[in-house]
Design a protein around this motif. Structure first.
Motif, PDB file in Angstrom:
ATOM      1  N   ARG A 163       0.852  -1.187   0.000  1.00 53.98           N
ATOM      2  CA  ARG A 163       0.000   0.000   0.000  1.00 53.98           C
ATOM      3  C   ARG A 163       0.889   1.239   0.000  1.00 53.98           C
ATOM      4  N   ALA A 166      -1.881   7.960  -1.071  1.00 56.77           N
ATOM      5  CA  ALA A 166      -2.975   8.472  -0.252  1.00 56.77           C
ATOM      6  C   ALA A 166      -4.112   7.465  -0.207  1.00 56.77           C
ATOM      7  N   TRP A 167      -5.060   7.701   0.687  1.00 55.38           N
ATOM      8  CA  TRP A 167      -6.152   6.760   0.884  1.00 55.38           C
ATOM      9  C   TRP A 167      -7.036   6.638  -0.348  1.00 55.38           C
ATOM     10  N   TYR A 168      -7.213   7.770  -1.042  1.00 53.98           N
ATOM     11  CA  TYR A 168      -8.072   7.728  -2.227  1.00 53.98           C
ATOM     12  C   TYR A 168      -7.386   6.968  -3.358  1.00 53.98           C
ATOM     13  N   GLU A 169      -6.046   7.042  -3.415  1.00 51.27           N
ATOM     14  CA  GLU A 169      -5.326   6.259  -4.427  1.00 51.27           C
ATOM     15  C   GLU A 169      -5.431   4.770  -4.113  1.00 51.27           C
ATOM     16  N   GLN A 170      -5.342   4.452  -2.806  1.00 53.68           N
ATOM     17  CA  GLN A 170      -5.474   3.046  -2.417  1.00 53.68           C
ATOM     18  C   GLN A 170      -6.880   2.544  -2.726  1.00 53.68           C
ATOM     19  N   LEU A 171      -7.877   3.375  -2.504  1.00 55.69           N
ATOM     20  CA  LEU A 171      -9.250   2.998  -2.807  1.00 55.69           C
ATOM     21  C   LEU A 171      -9.431   2.761  -4.304  1.00 55.69           C
ATOM     22  N   TRP A 172      -8.893   3.694  -5.122  1.00 47.14           N
ATOM     23  CA  TRP A 172      -9.027   3.560  -6.573  1.00 47.14           C
ATOM     24  C   TRP A 172      -8.310   2.315  -7.076  1.00 47.14           C
ATOM     25  N   ASN A 173      -7.109   2.084  -6.500  1.00 47.91           N
ATOM     26  CA  ASN A 173      -6.380   0.872  -6.902  1.00 47.91           C
ATOM     27  C   ASN A 173      -7.127  -0.374  -6.481  1.00 47.91           C
TER      28      ASN A 173
END
Length: 179
Positions: A163, A166-173
């Motif tokens: 991981r 940012a959190w939103y990048e992790q969510l999108w991934n």
């Protein structure tokens, strides 16, 4: 003088007020004297209650209701100060316990202060806690494996993806990779 044996009448033709035939008056006297004798036999509280009931014109049920109301009013009047007293008593006990704890803490701190008034004790504390050394001494620090505070790295083969970002990048991934 011929009227001596007869009862006198007023203009209205009736008997004078307050006058009763002799036989009725005598029976009332004996009844009253009998009441007095039986009244002497009753307890004083019963006499007072009976006389109060007669004066107020209340029945036994009404008297009981009035007594119940008075008792309830007294109970409510006493309940609030009693509750306050009991809560304050509990608070005082709690504060006394807290004071005892603080006294023990003060005694420990005074004992520690007395220990630290000795220069040798201060030097030993400085060596132990701050790792000070005297000039000319060579310090050696032995590092044992359990002393190291290194964080274990996650293993690559456990199936969890790395991981980063940012959190939103992790969510999108996560959405695009299908997790």
């Amino acid at each position: 003088m011929a009227d001596r044996g007869r009862t006198r009448t007023r203009r209205g033709g009736g008997r004078a007020r307050g006058s009763a035939p002799r036989d009725l008056r005598s029976s009332q006297r004996t009844r009253r004297s009998g009441d007095r004798r039986s009244a002497l036999r009753r307890p004083a509280a019963a006499k007072r209650a009976a006389s109060a009931a007669r004066v107020l014109g209340m029945s036994t049920t009404r008297r009981a209701a009035v007594v119940a109301i008075v008792v309830c009013a007294l109970a409510f009047t006493i309940a609030v100060p009693l509750r306050t007293y009991l809560s304050q008593r509990a608070e005082v006990a709690e504060q006394e316990a807290r004071q005892e704890q603080l006294q023990q803490q003060v005694e420990r701190l005074e004992q520690r202060k007395a220990e630290l008034s000795d220069p040798a004790q201060v030097e030993a504390e400085a060596r132990r806690r701050l790792r000070y050394v005297m000039p000319g001494e060579t310090p050696y620090i032995v590092q044992l494996p359990e002393d190291s505070a290194a964080e274990p790295e996650p293993a690559q083969g456990d199936g969890s993806p790395q991981r980063h970002g940012a959190w939103y990048e992790q969510l999108w991934n996560g959405v695009t990779e299908g997790e």
